[in-house]
Motif scaffolding. Structure first.
Motif, PDB file in Angstrom:
ATOM      1  N   ALA A 118       0.834  -1.201   0.000  1.00  0.00           N
ATOM      2  CA  ALA A 118       0.000   0.000   0.000  1.00  0.00           C
ATOM      3  C   ALA A 118       0.874   1.259   0.000  1.00  0.00           C
ATOM      4  O   ALA A 118       0.560   2.251  -0.676  1.00  0.00           O
ATOM      5  N   ILE A 119       1.979   1.227   0.729  1.00  0.00           N
ATOM      6  CA  ILE A 119       2.911   2.360   0.759  1.00  0.00           C
ATOM      7  C   ILE A 119       3.552   2.550  -0.606  1.00  0.00           C
ATOM      8  O   ILE A 119       3.611   3.671  -1.132  1.00  0.00           O
ATOM      9  N   VAL A 120       4.036   1.472  -1.195  1.00  0.00           N
ATOM     10  CA  VAL A 120       4.664   1.536  -2.524  1.00  0.00           C
ATOM     11  C   VAL A 120       3.666   2.085  -3.545  1.00  0.00           C
ATOM     12  O   VAL A 120       4.001   2.977  -4.333  1.00  0.00           O
ATOM     13  N   ASP A 121       2.448   1.557  -3.518  1.00  0.00           N
ATOM     14  CA  ASP A 121       1.421   2.028  -4.458  1.00  0.00           C
ATOM     15  C   ASP A 121       1.139   3.515  -4.253  1.00  0.00           C
ATOM     16  O   ASP A 121       0.968   4.258  -5.223  1.00  0.00           O
ATOM     17  N   ARG A 122       1.104   3.971  -2.996  1.00  0.00           N
ATOM     18  CA  ARG A 122       0.839   5.379  -2.703  1.00  0.00           C
ATOM     19  C   ARG A 122       1.965   6.271  -3.238  1.00  0.00           C
ATOM     20  O   ARG A 122       1.709   7.290  -3.879  1.00  0.00           O
ATOM     21  N   VAL A 123       3.217   5.873  -2.987  1.00  0.00           N
ATOM     22  CA  VAL A 123       4.354   6.676  -3.462  1.00  0.00           C
ATOM     23  C   VAL A 123       4.344   6.756  -4.984  1.00  0.00           C
ATOM     24  O   VAL A 123       4.564   7.829  -5.562  1.00  0.00           O
ATOM     25  N   HIS A 124       4.075   5.638  -5.646  1.00  0.00           N
ATOM     26  CA  HIS A 124       4.003   5.645  -7.109  1.00  0.00           C
ATOM     27  C   HIS A 124       2.847   6.521  -7.594  1.00  0.00           C
ATOM     28  O   HIS A 124       3.010   7.307  -8.545  1.00  0.00           O
ATOM     29  N   ALA A 125       1.691   6.409  -6.940  1.00  0.00           N
ATOM     30  CA  ALA A 125       0.529   7.202  -7.340  1.00  0.00           C
ATOM     31  C   ALA A 125       0.795   8.690  -7.154  1.00  0.00           C
ATOM     32  O   ALA A 125       0.374   9.510  -7.983  1.00  0.00           O
ATOM     33  N   GLU A 126       1.488   9.052  -6.077  1.00  0.00           N
ATOM     34  CA  GLU A 126       1.816  10.465  -5.853  1.00  0.00           C
ATOM     35  C   GLU A 126       2.740  10.986  -6.957  1.00  0.00           C
ATOM     36  O   GLU A 126       2.572  12.116  -7.421  1.00  0.00           O
ATOM     37  N   ALA A 127       3.701  10.166  -7.356  1.00  0.00           N
ATOM     38  CA  ALA A 127       4.628  10.595  -8.413  1.00  0.00           C
ATOM     39  C   ALA A 127       3.885  10.784  -9.732  1.00  0.00           C
ATOM     40  O   ALA A 127       3.999  11.842 -10.368  1.00  0.00           O
ATOM     41  N   ILE A 128       3.122   9.794 -10.119  1.00  0.00           N
ATOM     42  CA  ILE A 128       2.362   9.885 -11.370  1.00  0.00           C
ATOM     43  C   ILE A 128       1.314  10.979 -11.269  1.00  0.00           C
ATOM     44  O   ILE A 128       1.063  11.711 -12.224  1.00  0.00           O
ATOM     45  N   GLY A 129       0.704  11.107 -10.092  1.00  0.00           N
ATOM     46  CA  GLY A 129      -0.333  12.107  -9.886  1.00  0.00           C
ATOM     47  C   GLY A 129       0.165  13.538  -9.983  1.00  0.00           C
ATOM     48  O   GLY A 129      -0.634  14.467 -10.124  1.00  0.00           O
ATOM     49  N   SER A 130       1.475  13.737  -9.906  1.00  0.00           N
ATOM     50  CA  SER A 130       2.024  15.088 -10.032  1.00  0.00           C
ATOM     51  C   SER A 130       2.040  15.560 -11.485  1.00  0.00           C
ATOM     52  O   SER A 130       2.302  16.731 -11.752  1.00  0.00           O
ATOM     53  N   LEU A 131       1.752  14.656 -12.402  1.00  0.00           N
ATOM     54  CA  LEU A 131       1.697  15.014 -13.829  1.00  0.00           C
ATOM     55  C   LEU A 131       0.270  15.358 -14.233  1.00  0.00           C
ATOM     56  O   LEU A 131      -0.686  14.841 -13.646  1.00  0.00           O
ATOM     57  N   PRO A 132       0.118  16.165 -15.266  1.00  0.00           N
ATOM     58  CA  PRO A 132      -1.236  16.383 -15.797  1.00  0.00           C
ATOM     59  C   PRO A 132      -1.839  15.037 -16.215  1.00  0.00           C
ATOM     60  O   PRO A 132      -1.129  14.155 -16.725  1.00  0.00           O
ATOM     61  N   GLU A 133      -3.113  14.872 -15.967  1.00  0.00           N
ATOM     62  CA  GLU A 133      -3.773  13.583 -16.180  1.00  0.00           C
ATOM     63  C   GLU A 133      -3.549  13.003 -17.580  1.00  0.00           C
ATOM     64  O   GLU A 133      -3.325  11.803 -17.731  1.00  0.00           O
ATOM     65  N   GLU A 134      -3.568  13.858 -18.590  1.00  0.00           N
ATOM     66  CA  GLU A 134      -3.420  13.348 -19.962  1.00  0.00           C
ATOM     67  C   GLU A 134      -2.008  12.845 -20.257  1.00  0.00           C
ATOM     68  O   GLU A 134      -1.803  12.062 -21.186  1.00  0.00           O
ATOM     69  N   MET A 135      -1.019  13.251 -19.464  1.00  0.00           N
ATOM     70  CA  MET A 135       0.361  12.815 -19.680  1.00  0.00           C
ATOM     71  C   MET A 135       0.677  11.482 -18.997  1.00  0.00           C
ATOM     72  O   MET A 135       1.631  10.806 -19.383  1.00  0.00           O
ATOM     73  N   ARG A 136      -0.077  11.116 -17.986  1.00  0.00           N
ATOM     74  CA  ARG A 136       0.216   9.914 -17.193  1.00  0.00           C
ATOM     75  C   ARG A 136       0.290   8.646 -18.032  1.00  0.00           C
ATOM     76  O   ARG A 136       1.295   7.938 -17.986  1.00  0.00           O
ATOM     77  N   PRO A 137      -0.740   8.323 -18.801  1.00  0.00           N
ATOM     78  CA  PRO A 137      -0.646   7.079 -19.590  1.00  0.00           C
ATOM     79  C   PRO A 137       0.446   7.141 -20.654  1.00  0.00           C
ATOM     80  O   PRO A 137       1.050   6.125 -20.988  1.00  0.00           O
ATOM     81  N   VAL A 138       0.727   8.330 -21.166  1.00  0.00           N
ATOM     82  CA  VAL A 138       1.764   8.485 -22.189  1.00  0.00           C
ATOM     83  C   VAL A 138       3.139   8.171 -21.586  1.00  0.00           C
ATOM     84  O   VAL A 138       3.929   7.420 -22.170  1.00  0.00           O
ATOM     85  N   LEU A 139       3.423   8.740 -20.400  1.00  0.00           N
ATOM     86  CA  LEU A 139       4.702   8.469 -19.741  1.00  0.00           C
ATOM     87  C   LEU A 139       4.851   6.986 -19.445  1.00  0.00           C
ATOM     88  O   LEU A 139       5.887   6.380 -19.742  1.00  0.00           O
ATOM     89  N   LEU A 140       3.833   6.394 -18.862  1.00  0.00           N
ATOM     90  CA  LEU A 140       3.914   4.974 -18.499  1.00  0.00           C
ATOM     91  C   LEU A 140       4.086   4.090 -19.730  1.00  0.00           C
ATOM     92  O   LEU A 140       4.891   3.152 -19.720  1.00  0.00           O
ATOM     93  N   ALA A 141       3.367   4.388 -20.790  1.00  0.00           N
ATOM     94  CA  ALA A 141       3.501   3.603 -22.025  1.00  0.00           C
ATOM     95  C   ALA A 141       4.896   3.771 -22.623  1.00  0.00           C
ATOM     96  O   ALA A 141       5.506   2.783 -23.069  1.00  0.00           O
ATOM     97  N   ALA A 142       5.428   4.976 -22.608  1.00  0.00           N
ATOM     98  CA  ALA A 142       6.763   5.227 -23.159  1.00  0.00           C
ATOM     99  C   ALA A 142       7.824   4.485 -22.344  1.00  0.00           C
ATOM    100  O   ALA A 142       8.729   3.857 -22.908  1.00  0.00           O
ATOM    101  N   LEU A 143       7.733   4.557 -21.021  1.00  0.00           N
ATOM    102  CA  LEU A 143       8.705   3.850 -20.175  1.00  0.00           C
ATOM    103  C   LEU A 143       8.610   2.342 -20.373  1.00  0.00           C
ATOM    104  O   LEU A 143       9.624   1.648 -20.419  1.00  0.00           O
TER     105      LEU A 143
END
Length: 167
Positions: A118-143
């Motif tokens: 739950a902690i790991v998921d929260r830290v990851h969500a906070e990092a991704i959540g700092s991006l504009p919503e439309e960029m999140r899937p793009v970053l994850l797909a690119a990585l």
């Protein structure tokens, strides 16, 4: 008569592409520090979390978990020792091969793995959540494309490449 090229001065190298190495290394390092701080609140490390989660997935030896977690033998031994001391895991003979030793997670270890996940998921969500919503899937797909494609396998180098800092 030969012409001499003008002498270069420090700092005149021209960048022709973004510094991808810096961008990936810096964000990875900061993410690891945030993860380490969050897991430390419950007395755990990222390596301890990794061992618990991988051992819960299926019966695995210490060597198998070390490979999955990209840990050297010494680090793995120290990590499992700490988990045993905390009562979260233990070394046991394998059910399939009595000569092999596997890492078995205790009930307390399974509860801790749920907490740390739950902690790991929260830290990851906070990092991704700092991006504009439309960029999140793009970053994850690119990585994902980079890690399964062009940057999936390290290159062998006579000089070697220093591994990124581990949390």
């Amino acid at each position: 008569m030969t012409s001499l090229a003008p002498a270069r001065t420090a700092g005149t190298a021209e960048r022709t592409a973004p510094d991808l190495s810096y961008l990936l290394d810096h964000t990875s390092h900061v993410l690891r520090t945030k993860m380490a701080a969050a897991l430390a609140e419950v007395g755990m490390t990222a390596r301890m979390h990794c061992v618990l989660v991988k051992a819960l997935e299926e019966e695995r030896t210490q060597i198998q978990i070390a490979e999955l977690g990209d840990m050297d033998k010494t680090t793995m031994v120290v990590t499992v020792d700490a988990l045993e001391k905390a009562g979260l895991a233990e070394r046991r003979p394998s059910a399939g091969d009595r000569r092999a030793r596997v890492i078995a997670v205790t009930d307390a270890g399974a509860e801790m793995a749920e907490r740390t996940q739950a902690i790991v998921d929260r830290v990851h969500a906070e990092a991704i959540g700092s991006l504009p919503e439309e960029m999140r899937p793009v970053l994850l797909a690119a990585l994902e494309l980079l890690t399964t494609g062009h940057l999936a396998t390290p290159e062998e180098s006579p000089a070697g490449a220093r591994r990124a800092r581990q949390a």
